[in-house]
Design a protein around this motif. Structure first.
Motif, short mmCIF file in Angstrom:
data_model
loop_
_atom_site.label_atom_id
_atom_site.label_comp_id
_atom_site.label_asym_id
_atom_site.label_seq_id
_atom_site.Cartn_x
_atom_site.Cartn_y
_atom_site.Cartn_z
N LYS A 183 21.58 61.32 23.24
CA LYS A 183 22.93 61.28 22.67
C LYS A 183 23.71 60.07 23.15
CE LYS A 183 23.27 66.25 21.81
NZ LYS A 183 24.01 67.50 22.08
N ARG A 184 23.50 59.69 24.40
CA ARG A 184 24.20 58.50 24.91
C ARG A 184 23.62 57.24 24.28
NH1 ARG A 184 28.93 59.35 26.59
NH2 ARG A 184 28.95 57.87 28.30
N LEU A 185 22.31 57.22 24.10
CA LEU A 185 21.70 56.07 23.42
C LEU A 185 22.19 55.97 21.98
CD1 LEU A 185 18.04 56.33 24.75
CD2 LEU A 185 19.66 54.47 25.22
N ASP A 186 22.36 57.12 21.31
CA ASP A 186 22.89 57.10 19.95
C ASP A 186 24.31 56.54 19.92
OD1 ASP A 186 20.62 58.06 18.75
OD2 ASP A 186 21.28 60.15 18.73
N LEU A 187 25.11 56.89 20.91
CA LEU A 187 26.48 56.37 20.98
C LEU A 187 26.45 54.85 21.14
CD1 LEU A 187 29.53 56.64 21.21
CD2 LEU A 187 29.24 57.17 23.66
#
Length: 426
Positions: free
Chosen positions: A326-330
């Protein structure tokens, strides 16, 4: 003087080169098979001396609810990390008081400006090549209020070398044509001529290579299991014991584990960051100028003709190091919003995701100099500014070791500022 340096990231590698240049008998120890394989491996690549202020400006406490409960916030605090974060966090918030923050900012930027000059000297003396860009960088601001706050802060510093130029939308595009599709999103930008970028891992390898050529001993795949203070301090490793006149810990977030057997606490907390390394196709509209998106807290820097580094975010989640999808997606979403013409490149299977732990002190400046343990010295705790402050930190440490006057004021950067309680209890 015989010294053993532990850690061959950007701080340890640069320290090894500078001390070897100065005539020290240097042995460099690294657990990995190469230099720069830890936090320096795929960091943000930007060298930003004017943007080296700590992360706890006045009013930071107002952003805590978002950091705790909004997973899309650039800064995030994991609830599971709160018990271990409380003591450090109290100090972090205390240092956000306006007078403390301004003083700490002066310390950080004073070191960073000196470090940039030191880096230029190292690069020229040793013909170092690391995909560097040396022609400035751009900070992008959507909010006029945020822009005015940072401009006011930099004026208050009253430091020689804090130079910047305000750009309007047309000037933004003139400096970096890749921003043409999104220029209307920004109220203004700042151009910082003293800023650079480059691959910290490659620089680390180059610095170690040159230190070796100048006579340093380098031992890779050598894990340090303990240190022993004393008149002739020593290091226990997976390949035996080494003695020296000084042991220098350039160990980032691993520093406390080496000092804790002596009940010596060092306030370095791991702040997780993320990066994506993108392969650039010849037709890709990739920027050349290093960019900082101030509100979304990420940077973009080109590494030579074929790679783009996208890095940022901050997560207080303890010592765990895992890639949170999820952080990589952000990070991807933020980069795509800034560079809509590069969506296919940023989403390609060849993109290399990475995460690392920044070694952060609660006040912001690193810890440079002697500890209360005889013969044990530090060059650690640079947070997100390790690449920016590495060369100057190494030069300062060399001056302290030899007893020479330091090139810049050491106050506020000295390691012993955090050890008062330990000394008082002895």
């Amino acid at each position: 003087m015989k010294v053993v340096i532990i850690g061959a990231g950007i701080i340890g590698a640069t320290t090894a080169l500078v001390l070897t240049e100065r005539g020290f008998d240097v042995t460099l120890l690294e657990a990995e098979p190469e230099a720069g394989m830890g936090t320096s491996y795929a960091n943000g690549s930007s060298i930003t001396p004017v943007h080296a202020e700590p992360w706890n400006p006045p009013g930071i406490s107002r952003s805590l609810p978002s950091a705790l409960f909004n997973r899309r916030s650039p800064i995030r605090i994991a609830l599971s990390a709160l018990p271990g974060l409380l003591a450090w966090g109290r100090r972090f918030l205390r240092e956000s008081e306006p007078e403390r923050y301004l003083a700490n900012t002066r310390h950080c930027i004073r070191l960073a400006l000196y470090s940039r000059r030191s880096l230029v000297g190292l690069r020229e003396r040793h013909a170092l090549s690391y995909d560097q860009w040396t022609e400035g960088s751009m900070e992008l601001y959507r909010s006029t209020e945020t822009l005015n706050n940072i401009v006011n802060l930099r004026h208050q510093l009253e430091l020689t070398g804090v130079e910047f130029e305000e750009l309007n939308r047309d000037e933004i595009v003139a400096r970096e044509p890749a921003l043409q599709p999104v220029a209307d999103d920004f109220s203004a930008a700042l151009w910082l001529p003293s800023h650079e970028s480059g691959d910290a891992r490659r620089f680390s390898a180059e610095a170690v290579r040159r230190a070796r050529q100048l006579g340093a001993t380098v031992k890779f795949q050598t894990r340090v299991t303990g240190i022993k203070p004393g008149v002739s301090p020593s290091v226990s490793t997976s390949k035996g014991r080494l003695s020296a006149d000084r042991i220098i810990l350039c160990t980032g977030t691993g520093t406390e584990s080496l000092l804790s057997p002596f009940r010596l606490r060092v306030p370095i907390y791991p702040v997780q960051g993320y990066s994506l390394t993108v392969s650039i196709k010849p037709q890709s509209p990739a920027p050349w100028v290093p960019l900082l998106d101030a509100e979304r807290r990420f940077v973009i820097a080109r590494l030579g003709p074929a790679r783009l580094r996208i890095a940022g975010l901050a997560e207080f989640s303890g010592w765990r190091r895992r890639l949170d999808p999820k952080r990589l997606d952000l990070l991807r979403d933020s980069a795509e919003a800034l560079l809509p013409g590069m969506v296919d490149d940023i989403r390609a299977e060849s993109v290399e995701p990475w995460t690392g732990l920044r070694p952060m002190t609660p006040d912001g400046p690193p810890l440079i100099g002697a500890t209360p343990l005889e013969g044990i010295w530090l060059n650690a705790g640079h947070g997100a500014m390790g690449w920016t402050q590495a060369a100057g930190s190494a030069e300062l440490l060399a001056d302290l070791l030899t007893g020479n006057p330091t090139a810049i004021e050491i106050n506020g950067l000295n390691a012993d500022r955090v050890f008062g309680e330990f000394v008082a209890n002895q």
